[in-house]
Design an enzyme around this catalytic site. Structure first.
Site, PDB file in Angstrom:
ATOM      1  N   ASP A  70       4.322  11.096-108.197  1.00 10.87           N
ATOM      2  CA  ASP A  70       4.029   9.665-108.289  1.00 10.87           C
ATOM      3  C   ASP A  70       4.346   8.888-107.026  1.00 10.87           C
ATOM      4  OD1 ASP A  70       6.924   9.919-108.522  1.00 10.87           O
ATOM      5  OD2 ASP A  70       6.911   7.814-109.118  1.00 10.87           O
ATOM      6  N   GLU A 115      10.320  22.999-108.928  1.00 11.97           N
ATOM      7  CA  GLU A 115      10.281  21.696-108.242  1.00 11.97           C
ATOM      8  C   GLU A 115       8.861  21.353-107.855  1.00 11.97           C
ATOM      9  OE1 GLU A 115      11.615  19.032-107.526  1.00 11.97           O
ATOM     10  OE2 GLU A 115      13.659  19.167-106.777  1.00 11.97           O
ATOM     11  N   LYS A 136       7.131  20.783 -97.659  1.00 11.53           N
ATOM     12  CA  LYS A 136       6.897  19.959 -96.458  1.00 11.53           C
ATOM     13  C   LYS A 136       7.890  20.410 -95.396  1.00 11.53           C
ATOM     14  CE  LYS A 136       5.970  15.375 -98.092  1.00 11.53           C
ATOM     15  NZ  LYS A 136       6.410  13.969 -98.137  1.00 11.53           N
ATOM     16  N   ASP A 156      11.116  18.468 -99.663  1.00 13.33           N
ATOM     17  CA  ASP A 156      10.857  17.629 -98.492  1.00 13.33           C
ATOM     18  C   ASP A 156      12.007  17.859 -97.500  1.00 13.33           C
ATOM     19  OD1 ASP A 156       9.891  15.591 -96.885  1.00 13.33           O
ATOM     20  OD2 ASP A 156      10.549  13.974 -98.175  1.00 13.33           O
ATOM     21  N   THR A 157      13.027  17.031 -97.522  1.00  7.07           N
ATOM     22  CA  THR A 157      14.178  17.264 -96.632  1.00  7.07           C
ATOM     23  C   THR A 157      15.004  18.476 -97.084  1.00  7.07           C
ATOM     24  OG1 THR A 157      15.629  15.856 -97.934  1.00  7.07           O
ATOM     25  CG2 THR A 157      14.417  14.792 -96.142  1.00  7.07           C
ATOM     26  N   GLY A 158      14.922  18.787 -98.372  1.00  7.31           N
ATOM     27  CA  GLY A 158      15.709  19.895 -98.919  1.00  7.31           C
ATOM     28  C   GLY A 158      17.033  19.421 -99.498  1.00  7.31           C
ATOM     29  N   GLY A 160       8.626  14.848-111.631  1.00  9.04           N
ATOM     30  CA  GLY A 160       7.494  15.292-110.825  1.00  9.04           C
ATOM     31  C   GLY A 160       6.929  16.663-111.130  1.00  9.04           C
ATOM     32  N   THR A 190      17.701  17.313-102.025  1.00  7.83           N
ATOM     33  CA  THR A 190      17.774  17.340-103.488  1.00  7.83           C
ATOM     34  C   THR A 190      17.944  18.775-103.987  1.00  7.83           C
ATOM     35  OG1 THR A 190      16.260  15.466-103.536  1.00  7.83           O
ATOM     36  CG2 THR A 190      16.598  16.628-105.616  1.00  7.83           C
ATOM     37  N   ARG A 222       0.426   9.914-111.370  1.00 10.17           N
ATOM     38  CA  ARG A 222       0.836  11.252-111.836  1.00 10.17           C
ATOM     39  C   ARG A 222      -0.320  11.998-112.496  1.00 10.17           C
ATOM     40  NH1 ARG A 222       6.487  11.569-111.553  1.00 10.17           N
ATOM     41  NH2 ARG A 222       7.589   9.654-112.021  1.00 10.17           N
TER      42      ARG A 222
HETATM   43  P1  IMP Z   1      14.027  16.012-100.740  1.00  7.12           P
HETATM   44  O1  IMP Z   1      15.410  15.800-101.286  1.00  7.12           O
HETATM   45  O2  IMP Z   1      13.811  15.214 -99.483  1.00  7.12           O
HETATM   46  O3  IMP Z   1      13.651  17.470-100.554  1.00  7.12           O
HETATM   47  O4  IMP Z   1      13.035  15.328-101.748  1.00  7.12           O
HETATM   48  C1  IMP Z   1      12.626  15.903-102.855  1.00  7.12           C
HETATM   49  C2  IMP Z   1      12.042  14.895-103.834  1.00  7.12           C
HETATM   50  O5  IMP Z   1      11.494  13.721-103.206  1.00  7.12           O
HETATM   51  C3  IMP Z   1      10.871  15.547-104.523  1.00  7.12           C
HETATM   52  O6  IMP Z   1      11.296  16.295-105.638  1.00  7.12           O
HETATM   53  C4  IMP Z   1      10.033  14.356-104.898  1.00  7.12           C
HETATM   54  O7  IMP Z   1      10.502  13.805-106.110  1.00  7.12           O
HETATM   55  C5  IMP Z   1      10.270  13.363-103.798  1.00  7.12           C
HETATM   56  N1  IMP Z   1       9.194  13.447-102.790  1.00  7.12           N
HETATM   57  C6  IMP Z   1       9.295  13.907-101.530  1.00  7.12           C
HETATM   58  N2  IMP Z   1       8.105  13.837-100.892  1.00  7.12           N
HETATM   59  C7  IMP Z   1       7.239  13.337-101.791  1.00  7.12           C
HETATM   60  C8  IMP Z   1       5.819  13.043-101.733  1.00  7.12           C
HETATM   61  O8  IMP Z   1       5.108  13.231-100.738  1.00  7.12           O
HETATM   62  N3  IMP Z   1       5.282  12.540-102.882  1.00  7.12           N
HETATM   63  C9  IMP Z   1       5.999  12.318-104.009  1.00  7.12           C
HETATM   64  N4  IMP Z   1       7.300  12.582-104.107  1.00  7.12           N
HETATM   65  C10 IMP Z   1       7.925  13.077-103.006  1.00  7.12           C
HETATM   66 MG    MG Z   2      11.017  15.578-107.668  1.00  6.03          MG
END
Ligand code: IMP
Ligand code: MG
Length: 192
Positions: A163, A103, A135, A107-109, A49, A111, A169
């Site tokens: 994506d 990055e 987010k 989102d949730t943090g 991404g 990853t 993308r």
């Molecule tokens: P987290 O672990 O929830 O913070 O998610 C992080 C990963 O989820 C990002 O690096 C993206 O690859 C994917 N992701 C989260 N939200 C979106 C979105 O709105 N569009 C596309 N990918 C997302």
């Molecule tokens: Mg990503």
């Protein structure tokens, strides 16, 4: 060329137009260049991404640095669990270096937190995060984000490298993806 099967989804409105992205990425490039001026810096871009953001950010920077890539994917069937699989590891060691993780979106943090934990075991001198999008409403784990481009509401976005099932993308802007089916809930745009 393969027709992408994006199911019952359609592109919604543009959330961040191309010119706003370009302006903000240049600002970030300048800010990071000032912060790391005179220091050794290793950019680590998280695939897939962030590849377009990383390329533009690197070109907006005025200092020399290295760039390396790490590929990750969520374990099949467990997206959002924070358990990620490394599909491509870094080529170079980051031991003793100042690392800036690039990055696309936090989102949730989960990853980001997993990546920090994993990369800290390799003994970098310092490690910080730069995310294009933040987010905050969906954050589960508190994550230190040193640089971010835009804070966005709880909507699913695509474009500028990001994506949905490998599609979209190549959009030059960031757009909201709307579920087009009654079986999938509409994203909440109220921000509450
Ligand atoms: P987290 O672990 O929830 O913070 O998610 C992080 C990963 O989820 C990002 O690096 C993206 O690859 C994917 N992701 C989260 N939200 C979106 C979105 O709105 N569009 C596309 N990918 C997302
Ligand atoms: Mg990503």
């Amino acid at each position: 060329m393969k027709d992408f099967d994006v199911g019952a989804h359609e592109l919604g409105k543009v959330l961040i137009p191309k010119n706003r992205l370009q302006e903000r990425v240049s600002e970030l490039g300048q800010q990071i260049s000032q912060a790391y001026d005179g220091k050794d810096l290793a950019l680590v871009a998280i695939l897939k991404g962030s590849f377009i953001f990383a390329a533009d950010l690197l070109r907006a920077m005025t200092i020399q640095c290295s760039i390396d890539f790490m590929g990750i994917s969520s374990y099949a069937g467990q997206p959002g669990s924070g358990v990620v699989r490394i599909t491509k590891d870094l080529d170079e060691s980051i031991a003793g270096r100042n690392v800036l993780l690039i990055e696309d979106i936090i989102d949730t943090g989960l990853t980001g937190s997993y990546l920090l934990q994993t990369l800290r075991q390799r003994k970098p001198a310092n490690i910080e995060i730069c995310a294009l999008l933040d987010k905050t409403a969906r954050r589960i784990i508190d994550l230190p984000i040193s640089y971010h481009g835009f804070e966005i509401p709880d909507v699913f976005v695509v474009g500028y490298g990001m994506d949905y099932q490998q599609a979209y993308r190549s959009l030059p802007h960031i757009a909201i993806l709307h579920p087009n089916s009654k079986s999938i809930a509409e994203p909440d745009l109220s921000g509450e």
